[in-house]
Motif scaffolding. Structure first.
Motif, PDB file in Angstrom:
ATOM      1  N   VAL A 242       0.865  -1.180   0.000  1.00 34.55           N
ATOM      2  CA  VAL A 242       0.000   0.000   0.000  1.00 34.55           C
ATOM      3  C   VAL A 242       0.903   1.233   0.000  1.00 34.55           C
ATOM      4  O   VAL A 242       1.720   1.425   0.909  1.00 34.55           O
ATOM      5  N   HIS A 243       0.760   2.053  -1.040  1.00 29.63           N
ATOM      6  CA  HIS A 243       1.591   3.246  -1.197  1.00 29.63           C
ATOM      7  C   HIS A 243       0.795   4.471  -0.743  1.00 29.63           C
ATOM      8  O   HIS A 243      -0.308   4.722  -1.257  1.00 29.63           O
ATOM      9  N   VAL A 244       1.336   5.241   0.192  1.00 26.16           N
ATOM     10  CA  VAL A 244       0.670   6.458   0.677  1.00 26.16           C
ATOM     11  C   VAL A 244       1.618   7.648   0.496  1.00 26.16           C
ATOM     12  O   VAL A 244       2.751   7.492   0.030  1.00 26.16           O
ATOM     13  N   ASN A 245       1.148   8.832   0.885  1.00 27.35           N
ATOM     14  CA  ASN A 245       1.868  10.060   0.530  1.00 27.35           C
ATOM     15  C   ASN A 245       2.786  10.619   1.614  1.00 27.35           C
ATOM     16  O   ASN A 245       3.543  11.557   1.354  1.00 27.35           O
ATOM     17  N   SER A 246       2.700  10.090   2.833  1.00 26.91           N
ATOM     18  CA  SER A 246       3.568  10.627   3.882  1.00 26.91           C
ATOM     19  C   SER A 246       3.738   9.608   5.000  1.00 26.91           C
ATOM     20  O   SER A 246       2.970   8.649   5.126  1.00 26.91           O
ATOM     21  N   TYR A 247       4.760   9.859   5.819  1.00 21.80           N
ATOM     22  CA  TYR A 247       5.031   8.995   6.973  1.00 21.80           C
ATOM     23  C   TYR A 247       3.842   8.981   7.936  1.00 21.80           C
ATOM     24  O   TYR A 247       3.455   7.928   8.462  1.00 21.80           O
ATOM     25  N   THR A 248       3.254  10.145   8.154  1.00 22.32           N
ATOM     26  CA  THR A 248       2.119  10.246   9.082  1.00 22.32           C
ATOM     27  C   THR A 248       0.930   9.418   8.590  1.00 22.32           C
ATOM     28  O   THR A 248       0.281   8.708   9.375  1.00 22.32           O
ATOM     29  N   ILE A 249       0.662   9.502   7.290  1.00 24.54           N
ATOM     30  CA  ILE A 249      -0.444   8.721   6.732  1.00 24.54           C
ATOM     31  C   ILE A 249      -0.125   7.232   6.795  1.00 24.54           C
ATOM     32  O   ILE A 249      -1.007   6.405   7.089  1.00 24.54           O
ATOM     33  N   ALA A 250       1.129   6.866   6.560  1.00 20.72           N
ATOM     34  CA  ALA A 250       1.531   5.463   6.676  1.00 20.72           C
ATOM     35  C   ALA A 250       1.234   4.934   8.070  1.00 20.72           C
ATOM     36  O   ALA A 250       0.761   3.793   8.237  1.00 20.72           O
ATOM     37  N   ASP A 251       1.486   5.737   9.078  1.00 26.21           N
ATOM     38  CA  ASP A 251       1.171   5.337  10.453  1.00 26.21           C
ATOM     39  C   ASP A 251      -0.318   5.073  10.627  1.00 26.21           C
ATOM     40  O   ASP A 251      -0.714   4.096  11.285  1.00 26.21           O
ATOM     41  N   ALA A 252      -1.145   5.942  10.042  1.00 29.72           N
ATOM     42  CA  ALA A 252      -2.601   5.776  10.169  1.00 29.72           C
ATOM     43  C   ALA A 252      -3.055   4.464   9.557  1.00 29.72           C
ATOM     44  O   ALA A 252      -3.917   3.766  10.124  1.00 29.72           O
ATOM     45  N   TYR A 253      -2.497   4.099   8.429  1.00 30.80           N
ATOM     46  CA  TYR A 253      -2.862   2.832   7.788  1.00 30.80           C
ATOM     47  C   TYR A 253      -2.307   1.639   8.565  1.00 30.80           C
ATOM     48  O   TYR A 253      -2.998   0.636   8.765  1.00 30.80           O
ATOM     49  N   ASN A 254      -1.057   1.747   9.009  1.00 35.67           N
ATOM     50  CA  ASN A 254      -0.453   0.654   9.779  1.00 35.67           C
ATOM     51  C   ASN A 254      -1.208   0.382  11.082  1.00 35.67           C
ATOM     52  O   ASN A 254      -1.324  -0.765  11.516  1.00 35.67           O
ATOM     53  N   ASN A 255      -1.707   1.445  11.695  1.00 39.83           N
ATOM     54  CA  ASN A 255      -2.387   1.313  12.983  1.00 39.83           C
ATOM     55  C   ASN A 255      -3.861   0.945  12.849  1.00 39.83           C
ATOM     56  O   ASN A 255      -4.526   0.687  13.850  1.00 39.83           O
ATOM     57  N   ASN A 256      -4.356   0.912  11.608  1.00 37.13           N
ATOM     58  CA  ASN A 256      -5.733   0.496  11.371  1.00 37.13           C
ATOM     59  C   ASN A 256      -5.806  -1.037  11.433  1.00 37.13           C
ATOM     60  O   ASN A 256      -4.994  -1.730  10.812  1.00 37.13           O
ATOM     61  N   MET A 257      -6.781  -1.560  12.154  1.00 35.47           N
ATOM     62  CA  MET A 257      -6.848  -3.001  12.408  1.00 35.47           C
ATOM     63  C   MET A 257      -6.861  -3.827  11.120  1.00 35.47           C
ATOM     64  O   MET A 257      -6.246  -4.890  11.039  1.00 35.47           O
ATOM     65  N   LEU A 258      -7.567  -3.330  10.079  1.00 33.94           N
ATOM     66  CA  LEU A 258      -7.707  -4.104   8.844  1.00 33.94           C
ATOM     67  C   LEU A 258      -6.667  -3.716   7.798  1.00 33.94           C
ATOM     68  O   LEU A 258      -6.084  -4.584   7.138  1.00 33.94           O
ATOM     69  N   TRP A 259      -6.405  -2.439   7.621  1.00 31.80           N
ATOM     70  CA  TRP A 259      -5.368  -2.024   6.670  1.00 31.80           C
ATOM     71  C   TRP A 259      -3.991  -2.502   7.114  1.00 31.80           C
ATOM     72  O   TRP A 259      -3.117  -2.790   6.279  1.00 31.80           O
ATOM     73  N   GLY A 260      -3.786  -2.614   8.414  1.00 30.64           N
ATOM     74  CA  GLY A 260      -2.497  -3.048   8.933  1.00 30.64           C
ATOM     75  C   GLY A 260      -2.137  -4.473   8.575  1.00 30.64           C
ATOM     76  O   GLY A 260      -0.995  -4.904   8.784  1.00 30.64           O
ATOM     77  N   ARG A 261      -3.086  -5.230   8.021  1.00 29.88           N
ATOM     78  CA  ARG A 261      -2.820  -6.617   7.639  1.00 29.88           C
ATOM     79  C   ARG A 261      -2.115  -6.746   6.293  1.00 29.88           C
ATOM     80  O   ARG A 261      -1.667  -7.835   5.934  1.00 29.88           O
ATOM     81  N   PHE A 262      -2.055  -5.648   5.535  1.00 36.85           N
ATOM     82  CA  PHE A 262      -1.359  -5.712   4.246  1.00 36.85           C
ATOM     83  C   PHE A 262       0.151  -5.800   4.500  1.00 36.85           C
ATOM     84  O   PHE A 262       0.663  -5.291   5.496  1.00 36.85           O
ATOM     85  N   GLY A 263       0.846  -6.445   3.554  1.00 42.01           N
ATOM     86  CA  GLY A 263       2.251  -6.784   3.748  1.00 42.01           C
ATOM     87  C   GLY A 263       3.150  -5.608   4.016  1.00 42.01           C
ATOM     88  O   GLY A 263       3.937  -5.605   4.971  1.00 42.01           O
ATOM     89  N   THR A 264       3.040  -4.569   3.195  1.00 38.35           N
ATOM     90  CA  THR A 264       3.906  -3.402   3.322  1.00 38.35           C
ATOM     91  C   THR A 264       3.075  -2.142   3.131  1.00 38.35           C
ATOM     92  O   THR A 264       2.272  -2.063   2.195  1.00 38.35           O
ATOM     93  N   ILE A 265       3.270  -1.172   4.018  1.00 38.47           N
ATOM     94  CA  ILE A 265       2.675   0.140   3.828  1.00 38.47           C
ATOM     95  C   ILE A 265       3.827   1.140   3.778  1.00 38.47           C
ATOM     96  O   ILE A 265       4.592   1.270   4.746  1.00 38.47           O
ATOM     97  N   THR A 266       3.977   1.771   2.635  1.00 34.75           N
ATOM     98  CA  THR A 266       5.139   2.610   2.413  1.00 34.75           C
ATOM     99  C   THR A 266       4.707   4.001   1.943  1.00 34.75           C
ATOM    100  O   THR A 266       3.609   4.168   1.445  1.00 34.75           O
ATOM    101  N   TYR A 267       5.572   5.001   2.151  1.00 35.35           N
ATOM    102  CA  TYR A 267       5.240   6.349   1.728  1.00 35.35           C
ATOM    103  C   TYR A 267       6.260   6.829   0.705  1.00 35.35           C
ATOM    104  O   TYR A 267       7.425   6.397   0.700  1.00 35.35           O
ATOM    105  N   GLN A 268       5.802   7.707  -0.175  1.00 39.75           N
ATOM    106  CA  GLN A 268       6.640   8.192  -1.271  1.00 39.75           C
ATOM    107  C   GLN A 268       7.353   9.482  -0.872  1.00 39.75           C
ATOM    108  O   GLN A 268       6.764  10.328  -0.260  1.00 39.75           O
TER     109      GLN A 268
END
Length: 268
Positions: A242-268
């Motif tokens: 899952v590609h997001v736009n910032s470190y802060t947004i990456a945290d929001a996705y990682n800390n989400n119970m369901l989105w956090g299950r994806f293998g990698t959440i990275t920011y550009q």
């Protein structure tokens, strides 16, 4: 060959075009004489005969500036250019056009009805109207040759099973979509890249069911869209980035119970 039509077209005229395009008033197959049907200089008007009937409740009559229900159902042309003034393609308008590879339209079209392009298995090229705001359920079901599509910003909802069983590999929701409904991309087994905009709020049940090739999600929403336990059922989440736009947004996705299950959440 190529047929260019000018002037007004009522139901009687549409029936003639159907018969030249490989199907008759009841949808039975006849010989097709047309490869490209260019209606850009024509105007669809109300009146004339019924152009389609299935001998029960379904029938077709023309309305002004509308590709009516079943109007080109089962026609055999490979390319269709819509009239300039057309504003809607209604239910089953181009369903089962078995040879159709390309559709051109102008930016007056606002609506595709239920199953408008369903089972157009050879459809490869489609320039969507910039004014398109509504598509019906099952609109692009089984469009196996359609590989890439970007929605205009005027679109807000992707309805139930809109693209199920399509051949899409790359899809971009644009920035207008807020809601992806049940089963919208179910069994799109070639879909590998999916992009959504900053307004997406909901991805409903089984929206991406069995999208086994999915590897990249480009998430442009600052707040993670609401998803259910089975929104991505059948997807190997550990192989998806899952590609997001910032470190802060990456945290929001990682800390989400369901989105956090994806293998990698990275920011550009």
């Amino acid at each position: 060959g190529r047929l260019i039509i000018r002037g007004q077209l009522n139901g009687t005229d549409i029936l003639t075009l159907r018969e030249l395009s490989g199907t008759n008033v009841t949808g039975d197959s006849v010989k097709c004489f047309i490869d490209t049907l260019d209606l850009s200089k024509s105007i669809i008007v109300a009146g004339g005969d019924i152009y389609y009937t299935n001998n029960s409740s379904a029938f077709g009559r023309t309305s002004d500036n509308v590709i009516g229900p079943n109007m080109f159902y089962r026609c055999g042309f490979t390319k269709l250019v819509l009239p300039y003034g057309v504003v809607r393609i209604e239910e089953n308008g181009l369903m089962n056009c078995y040879n159709l590879k390309e559709v051109e339209m102008y930016d007056n079209v606002t609506t595709f009805g239920i199953s408008a392009f369903a089972n157009c298995t050879k459809l490869e090229k489609l320039n969507l109207s910039k004014a398109l705001s509504t598509i019906g359920a099952y609109c692009f079901t089984n469009t196996q040759s359609l590989k890439s599509l970007t929605l205009p910003e005027s679109m807000s909802i992707i309805p139930e099973y809109a693209f199920t069983l399509s051949g899409l590999e790359v899809f971009d929701c644009g920035n207008g979509v807020t809601d992806i409904r049940v089963g919208a991309f179910s069994n799109c087994k070639e879909l590998r890249s999916f992009t959504f905009g900053n307004k997406l709020a909901f991805i409903n049940s089984r929206a991406f069911y069995n999208c086994t090739a999915l590897r990249d999600i480009y998430a442009n929403a600052m707040t993670p869209p609401e998803i259910s336990e089975n929104s991505f059922e059948g997807v190997q989440k550990e192989t998806v980035t899952v590609h997001v736009n910032s470190y802060t947004i990456a945290d929001a996705y990682n800390n989400n119970m369901l989105w956090g299950r994806f293998g990698t959440i990275t920011y550009q």
